[in-house]
Design a protein around this motif. Structure first.
Motif, short mmCIF file in Angstrom:
data_model
loop_
_atom_site.label_atom_id
_atom_site.label_comp_id
_atom_site.label_asym_id
_atom_site.label_seq_id
_atom_site.Cartn_x
_atom_site.Cartn_y
_atom_site.Cartn_z
N ALA A 1 0.89 -1.29 0.10
CA ALA A 1 0.03 -0.28 0.18
C ALA A 1 0.89 1.25 0.01
O ALA A 1 0.65 2.12 -0.54
CB ALA A 1 -1.06 0.02 1.26
N ALA A 2 1.87 1.18 0.69
CA ALA A 2 2.85 2.27 0.48
C ALA A 2 4.44 1.74 0.52
O ALA A 2 4.56 0.94 1.27
CB ALA A 2 2.77 3.16 1.91
N TYR B 1 5.79 -3.23 9.83
CA TYR B 1 4.70 -3.22 8.77
C TYR B 1 3.67 -1.95 9.38
O TYR B 1 3.35 -1.99 10.68
CB TYR B 1 4.01 -4.22 8.85
CG TYR B 1 4.68 -5.44 8.24
CD1 TYR B 1 4.93 -5.83 7.08
CD2 TYR B 1 5.17 -6.51 9.11
CE1 TYR B 1 5.60 -6.65 6.53
CE2 TYR B 1 5.90 -7.69 8.64
CZ TYR B 1 6.18 -7.67 7.33
OH TYR B 1 6.97 -8.85 6.84
N THR C 1 -1.35 2.19 6.47
CA THR C 1 -1.26 3.55 5.72
C THR C 1 -2.24 4.01 5.26
O THR C 1 -3.25 3.14 4.69
CB THR C 1 0.08 3.57 4.87
OG1 THR C 1 -0.14 2.61 3.92
CG2 THR C 1 1.40 3.60 5.53
N ILE D 1 7.19 -1.28 5.66
CA ILE D 1 6.61 -1.50 4.51
C ILE D 1 5.29 -1.15 4.75
O ILE D 1 4.60 -1.33 5.82
CB ILE D 1 6.62 -3.14 4.43
CG1 ILE D 1 7.74 -3.72 4.42
CG2 ILE D 1 5.65 -3.56 3.39
CD1 ILE D 1 8.04 -4.89 5.28
N GLY D 2 4.42 -0.43 3.94
CA GLY D 2 3.13 0.10 3.88
C GLY D 2 2.27 -0.99 3.63
O GLY D 2 2.25 -1.31 2.48
N VAL D 3 1.31 -1.43 4.53
CA VAL D 3 0.54 -2.45 4.13
C VAL D 3 -1.07 -2.20 4.10
O VAL D 3 -1.38 -1.05 4.72
CB VAL D 3 0.84 -3.81 5.05
CG1 VAL D 3 2.33 -4.13 5.01
CG2 VAL D 3 0.41 -3.19 6.61
N ALA D 4 -1.82 -3.16 3.52
CA ALA D 4 -3.30 -2.86 3.51
C ALA D 4 -4.08 -3.12 4.61
O ALA D 4 -5.21 -2.42 4.91
CB ALA D 4 -3.65 -3.53 2.28
N ALA D 5 -3.68 -4.14 5.57
CA ALA D 5 -4.33 -4.53 6.61
C ALA D 5 -3.22 -5.28 7.54
O ALA D 5 -2.12 -5.82 7.16
CB ALA D 5 -5.33 -5.55 6.23
N THR D 6 -3.48 -4.95 8.75
CA THR D 6 -2.68 -5.63 9.88
C THR D 6 -3.58 -6.52 10.78
O THR D 6 -4.72 -6.16 10.75
CB THR D 6 -2.10 -4.62 10.62
OG1 THR D 6 -3.16 -3.67 11.25
CG2 THR D 6 -1.19 -3.72 9.76
N PRO D 7 -2.89 -7.31 11.64
CA PRO D 7 -3.72 -8.03 12.61
C PRO D 7 -4.27 -7.07 13.55
O PRO D 7 -3.70 -6.10 14.19
CB PRO D 7 -2.69 -8.96 13.15
CG PRO D 7 -1.89 -9.03 12.26
CD PRO D 7 -1.59 -7.69 11.67
N PHE D 8 -5.87 -7.16 13.75
CA PHE D 8 -6.68 -6.44 14.66
C PHE D 8 -6.58 -4.87 14.52
O PHE D 8 -7.08 -4.12 15.34
CB PHE D 8 -6.13 -6.57 16.07
CG PHE D 8 -5.73 -8.22 16.43
CD1 PHE D 8 -6.81 -9.10 16.17
CD2 PHE D 8 -4.61 -8.52 16.51
CE1 PHE D 8 -6.67 -10.60 16.33
CE2 PHE D 8 -4.16 -10.14 16.78
CZ PHE D 8 -5.17 -10.74 16.54
N ASP D 9 -6.38 -4.66 13.20
CA ASP D 9 -6.36 -2.94 12.76
C ASP D 9 -5.12 -2.22 13.64
O ASP D 9 -5.37 -0.86 13.61
CB ASP D 9 -7.68 -2.68 12.80
CG ASP D 9 -8.09 -1.65 11.98
OD1 ASP D 9 -7.48 -1.88 10.59
OD2 ASP D 9 -9.01 -0.57 12.20
N PHE E 1 2.85 -3.29 13.17
CA PHE E 1 3.58 -4.22 13.74
C PHE E 1 4.77 -4.66 13.33
O PHE E 1 5.07 -4.34 12.18
CB PHE E 1 2.43 -5.58 13.70
CG PHE E 1 2.17 -6.33 12.28
CD1 PHE E 1 1.73 -5.79 11.39
CD2 PHE E 1 2.87 -7.57 12.21
CE1 PHE E 1 1.18 -6.44 10.27
CE2 PHE E 1 2.60 -8.26 10.99
CZ PHE E 1 1.89 -7.63 10.03
N TYR F 1 -9.35 -7.85 8.81
CA TYR F 1 -8.19 -7.77 9.33
C TYR F 1 -8.12 -9.10 10.24
O TYR F 1 -7.25 -8.99 10.97
CB TYR F 1 -7.80 -6.69 10.16
CG TYR F 1 -9.11 -5.96 10.84
CD1 TYR F 1 -8.95 -6.47 12.46
CD2 TYR F 1 -9.70 -4.73 10.49
CE1 TYR F 1 -10.24 -5.90 13.11
CE2 TYR F 1 -10.51 -4.21 11.34
CZ TYR F 1 -10.78 -4.97 12.46
OH TYR F 1 -11.62 -4.30 13.15
N LEU G 1 -6.57 -11.70 9.98
CA LEU G 1 -5.30 -12.42 9.18
C LEU G 1 -5.20 -13.44 9.66
O LEU G 1 -4.66 -14.48 8.95
CB LEU G 1 -4.28 -11.33 8.90
CG LEU G 1 -4.67 -10.11 8.52
CD1 LEU G 1 -3.69 -8.85 8.77
CD2 LEU G 1 -4.80 -10.07 6.90
N GLY H 1 -1.51 -7.90 5.47
CA GLY H 1 -2.64 -7.77 4.57
C GLY H 1 -1.79 -6.87 3.44
O GLY H 1 -1.61 -5.84 3.80
#
Lengths: 162, 162, 162
Positions: free
Chosen positions: A142-143, B102, B105, B139-147, B151, C110, C112, C140
């Motif tokens: 995403a970024a 991670y 973003t 690293i910019g990610v689209a989703a993470t555990p538990f929002d 992490f 999320y 995941l 994600g």
């Protein structure tokens, strides 16, 4: 200095260390040697003077696959420059073990392999198929740092005694 | 117990193991030692009792950079807690080899380094520049555990015999 | 051949090497052994004949969690197939060290961990809790190779002498 001769023959230049943009501090090792392993941080494309090289933006919309392939090639040069500064001689590389290739993607783009091939192809040309043989993950993110279309991390084995 | 003394001097507490939210099972090792290496799973911020700590959401919109920096610092404490449970003594750490940071973003946010510095700065304060010296990818990610906004995962070398 | 017997007992088949779609070249090692380590590339779900297996799309909208769990299980079989081709015998696995599980997420999804459990659970069933014990990151992502809902990378230790 076989690898550096090959780079020179190909007209390729290893860039200076990354010049961080204003307001950014990067308190890390670009390459971290420990025993026979070197861990390489996420590397962006760089100009020869270490400033971050464009183009910037998402692959699949603003950035075309061929441009992203070229960016992956430039990231590889950034990694090689850090590796040389850490271990002194690129001929000490025994094996490229793994590459993580992060691609800043536009919606609908998932030809990730064809982007990160810009790294894998260059490693093959420089080190030959045996040393260059690596596992790889190509990841659409995403970024990225500084909005670069590609950045690359890696783990390398070096010859003992080097 | 030098590292734990430093933590105490800084008023920092290592959290209990993560308490998984209802409906979530996590059949993994938070830290996996093998020989002289410890592999650390992706760690979120935790409260002292192991419950997942907010704030939640995307960095660059709801979450400000300073909050995300603090979240990265808390993730680091989560990692240190898992590491201590796996190896017994944090003074056995010989080298922080690599960190993957991670970041969840919002569109347009790419100051990833300034977020993950919350980890790198704390490791430097606790372990000193030589042991803390690590390669890193942000690293910019689209989703993470538990929002969670951040992490962190890592690989660590420990002293032989420990 | 204990692990392969277990696979057969469970009715599971290791797929052929990935057949790259038209226009895609993948100049990498699916598994890269070096010393007592094997590095596994990012693996997608595969049919038995090596063609990429659907369903395709984002988890949390088109793809349900149970389907994504199953995709993670299939990615694990793809990894095991590559590992077997590299080292000859899956009984030589001494330890699953780390897994990176990449999930193609729809906005708002999320959970995941519950997806990548498709890998962790299968490794536990096949190798038992001690060898299967691994660190894991569930990430994600914005895009995956070929729009697969999940793909997986790993690092494995093998017994010396194997």
């Amino acid at each position: 200095m076989i690898i550096e001769e090959r780079l020179a023959d190909m007209g390729l230049v290893l860039p200076e260390p990354m010049v961080a943009p204003a307001g950014v501090t990067v308190p890390i090792a670009w390459a971290r040697r420990y025993g026979d392993r070197v861990y390489l941080s996420g590397h962006t494309p760089l100009h020869a003077d270490g400033t971050i090289a464009g183009p910037f933006g998402r692959v699949g919309s603003k950035i075309k696959t061929a441009q992203a392939y070229d960016a992956a090639r430039r990231c590889t040069l950034s990694m090689l420059a850090s590796l040389k500064r850490e271990i002194g001689d690129l001929d000490a590389v025994a094996a490229w073990l793994r590459i993580e290739g992060y691609v800043l993607t536009a919606p609908g783009f998932y030809q990730l392999s064809n982007v990160i091939n810009g790294c894998s192809d260059l490693l093959g040309e420089l080190f030959g198929p045996e040393i260059a043989r690596h596992a790889r993950s190509s990841i659409g993110v995403a970024a990225t740092p500084f909005d670069c279309p590609v950045f690359l991390a890696a783990e390398v084995a070096i010859t003992s005694g080097s």
